[in-house]
Design a protein around this motif. Structure first.
Motif, PDB file in Angstrom:
ATOM      1  N   ARG A 132      34.022  33.062  51.543  1.00 20.50           N
ATOM      2  CA  ARG A 132      32.790  32.917  50.794  1.00 20.50           C
ATOM      3  C   ARG A 132      32.894  33.678  49.480  1.00 20.50           C
ATOM      4  O   ARG A 132      33.808  34.492  49.274  1.00 20.50           O
ATOM      5  CB  ARG A 132      31.589  33.421  51.593  1.00 20.50           C
ATOM      6  CG  ARG A 132      31.664  34.904  51.973  1.00 20.50           C
ATOM      7  CD  ARG A 132      30.322  35.459  52.399  1.00 20.50           C
ATOM      8  NE  ARG A 132      29.392  35.510  51.291  1.00 20.50           N
ATOM      9  CZ  ARG A 132      28.278  36.238  51.300  1.00 20.50           C
ATOM     10  NH1 ARG A 132      27.955  36.945  52.369  1.00 20.50           N
ATOM     11  NH2 ARG A 132      27.467  36.255  50.258  1.00 20.50           N
ATOM     12  N   ILE A 133      31.980  33.369  48.595  1.00 19.37           N
ATOM     13  CA  ILE A 133      31.854  34.092  47.338  1.00 19.37           C
ATOM     14  C   ILE A 133      30.382  34.437  47.156  1.00 19.37           C
ATOM     15  O   ILE A 133      29.510  33.866  47.815  1.00 19.37           O
ATOM     16  CB  ILE A 133      32.354  33.256  46.141  1.00 19.37           C
ATOM     17  CG1 ILE A 133      31.576  31.927  46.070  1.00 19.37           C
ATOM     18  CG2 ILE A 133      33.849  33.015  46.213  1.00 19.37           C
ATOM     19  CD1 ILE A 133      31.936  31.080  44.874  1.00 19.37           C
ATOM     20  N   LEU A 134      30.107  35.375  46.277  1.00 21.05           N
ATOM     21  CA  LEU A 134      28.720  35.698  45.971  1.00 21.05           C
ATOM     22  C   LEU A 134      28.083  34.535  45.214  1.00 21.05           C
ATOM     23  O   LEU A 134      28.742  33.868  44.421  1.00 21.05           O
ATOM     24  CB  LEU A 134      28.644  36.966  45.126  1.00 21.05           C
ATOM     25  CG  LEU A 134      29.119  38.268  45.789  1.00 21.05           C
ATOM     26  CD1 LEU A 134      29.034  39.414  44.783  1.00 21.05           C
ATOM     27  CD2 LEU A 134      28.321  38.590  47.030  1.00 21.05           C
ATOM     28  N   THR A 194      25.391  37.709  42.459  1.00 23.70           N
ATOM     29  CA  THR A 194      26.249  38.298  41.429  1.00 23.70           C
ATOM     30  C   THR A 194      25.424  38.984  40.351  1.00 23.70           C
ATOM     31  O   THR A 194      25.743  40.099  39.917  1.00 23.70           O
ATOM     32  CB  THR A 194      27.142  37.211  40.797  1.00 23.70           C
ATOM     33  OG1 THR A 194      27.919  36.579  41.821  1.00 23.70           O
ATOM     34  CG2 THR A 194      28.070  37.806  39.757  1.00 23.70           C
ATOM     35  N   ARG A 212      37.017  48.634  42.214  1.00 24.08           N
ATOM     36  CA  ARG A 212      36.726  48.074  43.549  1.00 24.08           C
ATOM     37  C   ARG A 212      35.653  48.900  44.260  1.00 24.08           C
ATOM     38  O   ARG A 212      34.739  48.347  44.876  1.00 24.08           O
ATOM     39  CB  ARG A 212      37.998  48.018  44.392  1.00 24.08           C
ATOM     40  CG  ARG A 212      38.961  46.935  43.987  1.00 24.08           C
ATOM     41  CD  ARG A 212      40.059  46.744  45.038  1.00 24.08           C
ATOM     42  NE  ARG A 212      40.906  45.632  44.699  1.00 24.08           N
ATOM     43  CZ  ARG A 212      41.986  45.705  43.939  1.00 24.08           C
ATOM     44  NH1 ARG A 212      42.333  46.875  43.415  1.00 24.08           N
ATOM     45  NH2 ARG A 212      42.705  44.637  43.673  1.00 24.08           N
ATOM     46  N   HIS A 231      31.925  47.530  45.583  1.00 24.03           N
ATOM     47  CA  HIS A 231      31.423  47.577  46.957  1.00 24.03           C
ATOM     48  C   HIS A 231      30.115  48.372  47.045  1.00 24.03           C
ATOM     49  O   HIS A 231      29.220  48.006  47.816  1.00 24.03           O
ATOM     50  CB  HIS A 231      32.487  48.179  47.886  1.00 24.03           C
ATOM     51  CG  HIS A 231      33.579  47.216  48.243  1.00 24.03           C
ATOM     52  ND1 HIS A 231      33.368  46.138  49.079  1.00 24.03           N
ATOM     53  CD2 HIS A 231      34.883  47.160  47.871  1.00 24.03           C
ATOM     54  CE1 HIS A 231      34.497  45.456  49.216  1.00 24.03           C
ATOM     55  NE2 HIS A 231      35.437  46.054  48.497  1.00 24.03           N
ATOM     56  N   ALA A 268      27.425  46.064  45.711  1.00 23.25           N
ATOM     57  CA  ALA A 268      27.135  44.977  46.651  1.00 23.25           C
ATOM     58  C   ALA A 268      26.385  45.499  47.865  1.00 23.25           C
ATOM     59  O   ALA A 268      25.468  44.841  48.374  1.00 23.25           O
ATOM     60  CB  ALA A 268      28.438  44.299  47.076  1.00 23.25           C
ATOM     61  N   CYS A 285      24.708  42.620  50.114  1.00 23.70           N
ATOM     62  CA  CYS A 285      25.499  41.385  50.085  1.00 23.70           C
ATOM     63  C   CYS A 285      26.997  41.684  50.108  1.00 23.70           C
ATOM     64  O   CYS A 285      27.812  40.848  49.711  1.00 23.70           O
ATOM     65  CB  CYS A 285      25.146  40.540  48.862  1.00 23.70           C
ATOM     66  SG  CYS A 285      25.356  41.375  47.277  1.00 23.70           S
ATOM     67  N   ASP A 286      27.355  42.894  50.567  1.00 25.65           N
ATOM     68  CA  ASP A 286      28.771  43.225  50.739  1.00 25.65           C
ATOM     69  C   ASP A 286      29.277  42.543  52.003  1.00 25.65           C
ATOM     70  O   ASP A 286      28.531  42.360  52.968  1.00 25.65           O
ATOM     71  CB  ASP A 286      28.946  44.737  50.840  1.00 25.65           C
ATOM     72  CG  ASP A 286      30.398  45.162  50.673  1.00 25.65           C
ATOM     73  OD1 ASP A 286      31.214  44.314  50.284  1.00 25.65           O
ATOM     74  OD2 ASP A 286      30.709  46.335  50.951  1.00 25.65           O
ATOM     75  N   LEU A 304      35.308  40.804  50.348  1.00 30.70           N
ATOM     76  CA  LEU A 304      34.790  40.862  48.984  1.00 30.70           C
ATOM     77  C   LEU A 304      35.671  41.795  48.157  1.00 30.70           C
ATOM     78  O   LEU A 304      35.971  42.908  48.560  1.00 30.70           O
ATOM     79  CB  LEU A 304      33.343  41.363  48.970  1.00 30.70           C
ATOM     80  CG  LEU A 304      32.733  41.596  47.583  1.00 30.70           C
ATOM     81  CD1 LEU A 304      32.624  40.290  46.817  1.00 30.70           C
ATOM     82  CD2 LEU A 304      31.376  42.284  47.702  1.00 30.70           C
ATOM     83  N   SER A 327      37.623  37.973  44.428  1.00 31.00           N
ATOM     84  CA  SER A 327      36.555  37.041  44.785  1.00 31.00           C
ATOM     85  C   SER A 327      35.957  36.402  43.537  1.00 31.00           C
ATOM     86  O   SER A 327      35.546  35.232  43.566  1.00 31.00           O
ATOM     87  CB  SER A 327      35.445  37.772  45.558  1.00 31.00           C
ATOM     88  OG  SER A 327      35.953  38.377  46.721  1.00 31.00           O
TER      89      SER A 327
END
Length: 450
Positions: free
Chosen positions: A214-216, A221, A328, A332, A335, A340-341, A345, A349
């Motif tokens: 999946r992606i955001l 985002t 990174r 995190h 997110a 939504c983390d 991810l 991504s």
């Protein structure tokens, strides 16, 4: 190709073959119900312990009588052709000839592969070298190193891959390394030319993924970006806007940024502070940054940018590029703040998101592939996600077209149907005029019968 006796013995694990030259006579067989030419020869087979097993074998050349018969002279010529593949006038030739059958030890060939293919620093990027060296040292050589190439079987490789690794892509990568070692052996005369390696025959099964694919979403985002601070925010927005790898974004110098054209040029990459060439030649490309150009212009002014300076440099040492680990961690945390983390991810991504969104807004798959720096569309398809929202959008478009077509069909049918004639207007009933009296009225019935 190995030449000296020491290297030959090392490759074979100490096997020493003597020179051999065979020249058996051709005989005619007459006692088996048919007539044919034949000869006997000695075959040498390398055993697992390094010993040589010699067996006498029988070879049939062809018929000596009948319509398809060949003469003895032709039979001798065919014998010489066959023995040319077996005879070895020198010890080196004997060993080299045996090597083509795959008697070389896997560990020795792997060592040649490391020193040759992986040793080309200008052709192989450091991340690739480090990754392959890791799997060679920790998995491939410990498991297969003591076996000869011809002792490794596809079923054994397949079972090992499935029991050792959980991720499909890891199995795919390890199998590819093993296949390249056999291909390298073939190029050096240690494996029969054109023969498939046992690794390439190992089946991986249906492609599967360890983490959720999946992606955001656009909304997620946008919310995540509100929690980020500079320069992390600009780094991530550049990844989103261009689809570039994080290593490529961190490898940017100001000489690679064209503020007038609103583009960046991918020429270098940074991986664990190692600066090198991009992943492949296709990865060297020019990418548009769109509306981010003003942010880059502002940053250039603040940094008093010079051509050789890093665009995204370390806070305490401007002569060195940023670490990707810090970006990174910031991602995190942002997110997680928006709940939504998810496992999987990462900065990569957003590369997948860019490829997906670029096609959603009207770009073709070929355009997305070229911009991403992929060598083929198959890899681009792996990066493309079709989110439920996009599926519903496309589904509603189909349903809308179908509904419009149905409405149009109904309207057309109504317009083309024949019009019924209206009924005649109602009129008042009219009285029937009385008939004139009949001449027969009053005549008795009997009179009429008569």
């Amino acid at each position: 190709m190995p030449r000296n006796e020491v290297s030959l013995q090392a490759l074979t694990g100490g096997v020493i073959l003597k020179r051999r030259v065979q020249h058996p006579m051709v005989h005619e067989r007459k006692d088996r119900g048919s007539y044919y030419w034949f000869f006997r020869y000695y075959a040498h087979e390398i055993q697992r312990d390094g010993s040589v097993k010699t067996t006498r074998k029988f070879y049939t050349i062809g018929p000596s009588r009948g319509d398809d018969a060949i003469g003895k002279r032709q039979a001798e010529i065919e014998r010489d052709k066959f023995l040319a593949k077996l005879n070895a006038p020198t010890t080196e030739e004997a060993t080299q000839q045996a090597l083509t059958t795959g008697i070389a030890l896997f560990a020795e060939v792997a060592k040649m592969y490391e020193e040759g293919y992986l040793g080309r620093e200008r052709q192989i990027s450091k991340p690739t070298r480090v990754k392959e060296q890791f799997y060679l040292d920790n998995y491939l050589v410990p498991r297969w190193g003591k076996l000869r190439l011809n002792e490794i079987k596809p079923k054994a490789v397949e079972d090992w891959l499935h029991t050792t690794f959980n991720a499909w892509w890891t199995m795919h990568g390890v199998r590819a390394i093993m296949s390249r070692i056999f291909y390298y052996a073939e190029g050096h005369g240690l494996w029969e030319e054109g023969k498939r390696s046992p690794a390439s025959k190992a089946k991986l099964g249906k492609k599967r993924y360890k983490n959720e694919r999946r992606i955001l979403s656009f909304d997620e985002t946008a919310r995540v970006l509100t929690h980020l601070e500079e320069p992390n925010k600009l780094v991530i927005e550049t990844c989103i806007a261009t689809g570039a790898r994080i290593s490529e974004v961190l490898g940017l110098k100001w000489k690679h940024v064209n503020l007038d054209a609103a583009t960046i040029k991918i020429e270098r990459r940074v991986w664990q502070q190692d600066v090198g060439r991009p992943k492949s030649e296709d990865s060297r490309r020019v990418l548009g940054i769109g509306n981010l150009v003003e942010r880059f212009r502002q940053k250039a002014a603040e940094d008093r940018a010079k051509p050789e300076a890093w665009v995204f440099h370390q806070k305490r040492d401007k002569t060195r590029p940023m670490w990707d680990s810090g970006v990174r961690d910031a991602l995190h945390q942002a997110a997680a703040a928006e709940e939504c983390d998810f496992p999987g991810l990462g900065l990569h991504s957003f590369r997948r998101a860019n490829i997906t969104w670029r096609q959603e807004v009207g770009g073709s798959a070929i355009e997305a592939s070229k911009i991403a720096g992929h060598s083929d569309l198959e890899m681009t398809s792996e990066y493309t996600f079709v989110a439920p929202e996009r599926q519903n959008e496309l589904t509603r478009r189909i349903q809308e077209k179908l509904a419009n077509a149905a409405a149009k069909s109904t309207k057309t049918a109504t317009e083309s149907a024949p019009t019924a004639e209206p009924p005649p207007p109602a009129t008042a009933p009219t009285s029937t005029p009385e008939a004139p009296p009949s001449l027969l009225d009053g005549v008795p019935v009997t009179t009429l019968i008569q």
